[in-house]
Design a protein around this motif. Structure first.
Motif, PDB file in Angstrom:
ATOM      1  N   LEU A   1      43.117  33.793  29.109  1.00  0.00           N
ATOM      2  CA  LEU A   1      43.439  35.430  28.641  1.00  0.00           C
ATOM      3  C   LEU A   1      43.698  36.413  29.447  1.00  0.00           C
ATOM      4  CD1 LEU A   1      39.309  36.023  27.162  1.00  0.00           C
ATOM      5  CD2 LEU A   1      40.988  35.666  25.656  1.00  0.00           C
ATOM      6  N   LEU A   2      43.437  36.768  30.524  1.00  0.00           N
ATOM      7  CA  LEU A   2      44.648  37.579  31.163  1.00  0.00           C
ATOM      8  C   LEU A   2      46.493  36.378  31.320  1.00  0.00           C
ATOM      9  CD1 LEU A   2      42.404  37.480  34.680  1.00  0.00           C
ATOM     10  CD2 LEU A   2      42.925  39.893  33.269  1.00  0.00           C
ATOM     11  N   THR A   3      46.111  35.808  31.359  1.00  0.00           N
ATOM     12  CA  THR A   3      47.898  35.422  31.231  1.00  0.00           C
ATOM     13  C   THR A   3      48.299  35.292  29.491  1.00  0.00           C
ATOM     14  OG1 THR A   3      46.972  33.255  31.418  1.00  0.00           O
ATOM     15  CG2 THR A   3      47.518  34.489  33.896  1.00  0.00           C
TER      16      THR A   3
ATOM     17  N   ALA B   1      29.039  35.507  41.211  1.00  0.00           N
ATOM     18  CA  ALA B   1      30.044  35.690  40.054  1.00  0.00           C
ATOM     19  C   ALA B   1      30.694  36.216  39.602  1.00  0.00           C
ATOM     20  CB  ALA B   1      28.599  35.097  38.843  1.00  0.00           C
ATOM     21  N   ALA B   2      30.082  37.939  39.456  1.00  0.00           N
ATOM     22  CA  ALA B   2      31.042  39.117  39.261  1.00  0.00           C
ATOM     23  C   ALA B   2      31.553  39.703  40.542  1.00  0.00           C
ATOM     24  CB  ALA B   2      29.787  39.901  39.365  1.00  0.00           C
ATOM     25  N   TYR B   3      31.411  39.142  41.664  1.00  0.00           N
ATOM     26  CA  TYR B   3      32.778  39.010  43.016  1.00  0.00           C
ATOM     27  C   TYR B   3      33.915  37.967  42.753  1.00  0.00           C
ATOM     28  CZ  TYR B   3      33.939  39.134  47.185  1.00  0.00           C
ATOM     29  OH  TYR B   3      35.822  38.855  48.199  1.00  0.00           O
ATOM     30  N   ALA B   4      33.554  36.736  41.717  1.00  0.00           N
ATOM     31  CA  ALA B   4      34.760  36.076  41.547  1.00  0.00           C
ATOM     32  C   ALA B   4      35.861  36.586  40.377  1.00  0.00           C
ATOM     33  CB  ALA B   4      33.849  34.964  41.364  1.00  0.00           C
ATOM     34  N   GLN B   5      34.504  37.313  39.088  1.00  0.00           N
ATOM     35  CA  GLN B   5      35.467  38.373  37.838  1.00  0.00           C
ATOM     36  C   GLN B   5      36.455  38.652  39.129  1.00  0.00           C
ATOM     37  OE1 GLN B   5      35.522  35.377  35.347  1.00  0.00           O
ATOM     38  NE2 GLN B   5      36.315  37.215  35.291  1.00  0.00           N
ATOM     39  N   THR B   6      36.121  39.239  39.563  1.00  0.00           N
ATOM     40  CA  THR B   6      36.718  40.444  40.918  1.00  0.00           C
ATOM     41  C   THR B   6      38.279  40.174  41.345  1.00  0.00           C
ATOM     42  OG1 THR B   6      35.038  41.849  40.730  1.00  0.00           O
ATOM     43  CG2 THR B   6      37.079  42.729  42.025  1.00  0.00           C
TER      44      THR B   6
ATOM     45  N   LYS C   1      47.835  45.753  33.182  1.00  0.00           N
ATOM     46  CA  LYS C   1      46.759  46.461  33.441  1.00  0.00           C
ATOM     47  C   LYS C   1      45.603  46.269  32.606  1.00  0.00           C
ATOM     48  CE  LYS C   1      48.010  48.801  37.845  1.00  0.00           C
ATOM     49  NZ  LYS C   1      48.300  50.211  38.703  1.00  0.00           N
ATOM     50  N   ASP C   2      46.888  47.397  31.278  1.00  0.00           N
ATOM     51  CA  ASP C   2      46.302  47.425  29.883  1.00  0.00           C
ATOM     52  C   ASP C   2      45.634  45.613  29.630  1.00  0.00           C
ATOM     53  OD1 ASP C   2      47.166  49.644  29.591  1.00  0.00           O
ATOM     54  OD2 ASP C   2      48.691  49.335  27.553  1.00  0.00           O
ATOM     55  N   ARG C   3      46.308  44.434  29.670  1.00  0.00           N
ATOM     56  CA  ARG C   3      45.415  43.231  29.415  1.00  0.00           C
ATOM     57  C   ARG C   3      43.932  43.324  30.278  1.00  0.00           C
ATOM     58  NH1 ARG C   3      49.387  38.575  30.421  1.00  0.00           N
ATOM     59  NH2 ARG C   3      50.747  40.307  29.963  1.00  0.00           N
TER      60      ARG C   3
ATOM     61  N   LEU D   1      38.659  42.334  31.218  1.00  0.00           N
ATOM     62  CA  LEU D   1      37.026  42.583  31.541  1.00  0.00           C
ATOM     63  C   LEU D   1      35.844  43.521  30.584  1.00  0.00           C
ATOM     64  CD1 LEU D   1      38.456  43.877  35.139  1.00  0.00           C
ATOM     65  CD2 LEU D   1      37.327  41.958  34.408  1.00  0.00           C
ATOM     66  N   ARG D   2      36.486  44.653  30.033  1.00  0.00           N
ATOM     67  CA  ARG D   2      35.522  45.270  28.730  1.00  0.00           C
ATOM     68  C   ARG D   2      34.955  44.995  27.284  1.00  0.00           C
ATOM     69  NH1 ARG D   2      32.936  48.779  29.023  1.00  0.00           N
ATOM     70  NH2 ARG D   2      34.032  50.091  26.891  1.00  0.00           N
ATOM     71  N   TYR D   3      36.379  43.977  27.222  1.00  0.00           N
ATOM     72  CA  TYR D   3      35.826  43.295  25.542  1.00  0.00           C
ATOM     73  C   TYR D   3      35.217  41.681  26.167  1.00  0.00           C
ATOM     74  CZ  TYR D   3      36.518  47.651  24.788  1.00  0.00           C
ATOM     75  OH  TYR D   3      37.319  49.075  24.397  1.00  0.00           O
ATOM     76  N   TRP D   4      35.830  40.811  27.110  1.00  0.00           N
ATOM     77  CA  TRP D   4      35.319  39.022  26.986  1.00  0.00           C
ATOM     78  C   TRP D   4      34.078  39.368  27.557  1.00  0.00           C
ATOM     79  CZ3 TRP D   4      35.783  34.607  25.316  1.00  0.00           C
ATOM     80  CH2 TRP D   4      35.568  33.332  26.457  1.00  0.00           C
ATOM     81  N   GLU D   5      34.468  39.550  29.646  1.00  0.00           N
ATOM     82  CA  GLU D   5      33.762  40.081  30.252  1.00  0.00           C
ATOM     83  C   GLU D   5      32.021  41.029  29.811  1.00  0.00           C
ATOM     84  OE1 GLU D   5      33.796  37.754  33.080  1.00  0.00           O
ATOM     85  OE2 GLU D   5      35.064  36.590  31.920  1.00  0.00           O
ATOM     86  N   ASP D   6      32.455  41.944  29.064  1.00  0.00           N
ATOM     87  CA  ASP D   6      31.287  42.478  28.965  1.00  0.00           C
ATOM     88  C   ASP D   6      31.414  43.456  29.766  1.00  0.00           C
ATOM     89  OD1 ASP D   6      29.491  43.403  26.831  1.00  0.00           O
ATOM     90  OD2 ASP D   6      27.558  42.149  26.886  1.00  0.00           O
ATOM     91  N   ARG D   7      31.881  44.085  30.330  1.00  0.00           N
ATOM     92  CA  ARG D   7      31.481  44.753  31.821  1.00  0.00           C
ATOM     93  C   ARG D   7      31.453  46.403  31.075  1.00  0.00           C
ATOM     94  NH1 ARG D   7      33.865  42.726  37.310  1.00  0.00           N
ATOM     95  NH2 ARG D   7      33.779  40.696  37.523  1.00  0.00           N
ATOM     96  N   SER D   8      30.831  47.539  32.205  1.00  0.00           N
ATOM     97  CA  SER D   8      30.827  48.730  31.541  1.00  0.00           C
ATOM     98  C   SER D   8      31.958  49.297  32.331  1.00  0.00           C
ATOM     99  CB  SER D   8      29.468  49.220  32.452  1.00  0.00           C
ATOM    100  OG  SER D   8      30.012  49.098  33.668  1.00  0.00           O
TER     101      SER D   8
END
Length: 169
Positions: free
Chosen positions: A26-28, A60-65, A115-117, A122-129
């Motif tokens: 998704l990021l790429t 897991a969150a660390y890996a996503q970061t 950055k927008d991607r 992060l917000r909508y795929w990873e469901d992060r705050s």
């Protein structure tokens, strides 16, 4: 002790590798080769510091970061010999009936700035705050909100207000 940590890392990598790969895709914006490179680099960085990461509350969150920051760093230092293309390679249909929708969404994501991607993923795929997203990207919460609004408006512009035409195909 070292063998146990190595086994823990291997178990973690096997369990989270698929999720990291999907996020990287998704990021790429569908560049599967770059996504594989990002995941490999992320897992390599995790391996080097696994003794510290494994003690963290949420590896897991660390890996996503790490994945997101690796992606953004790669976008900043893109080699002058690499050229982005808007044409996706032909791939086998393994996802079922939603392939046109997925391709349309990936094409729209590809048109967003990096950055927008990252904010959208992060917000909508990873469901992060908003706060978690801001921490990952090293920006303020207000910047995340602004990027979300602009990115979603751009996606609506690219995709049209009515997504039913894509979902129906």
């Amino acid at each position: 002790m070292r063998q146990r940590r190595g086994d823990e890392y291997a178990e973690f990598a096997a369990a989270r590798g698929g999720h990291l790969y999907r996020s990287a895709c998704l990021l790429t914006a569908g560049d599967t080769h770059l996504a594989e490179d990002l995941v490999q680099e992320t897992l390599g960085r995790l391996y080097v510091s696994w003794h510290r990461v494994s003690r963290a509350g949420n590896p897991a969150a660390y890996a996503q970061t790490v994945l997101t920051r690796t992606f953004l760093a790669q976008k900043r230092r893109r080699s002058s010999t690499e050229r982005a293309t808007d044409v996706l390679p032909e791939q086998a249909d393994t996802t079922g009936d939603d392939t046109p929708l997925r391709l349309t969404l990936l094409e729209a994501l590809a048109r967003l700035p990096a950055k927008d991607r990252a904010v959208v993923v992060l917000r909508y795929w990873e469901d992060r705050s908003i706060q978690e997203t801001a921490a990952v990207l090293h920006v303020s919460s207000a910047a995340v909100r602004t990027r979300c609004v602009r990115a979603l408006a751009r996606l609506r512009e690219l995709l049209g207000e009515d997504m039913t035409e894509y979902a129906a195909t």
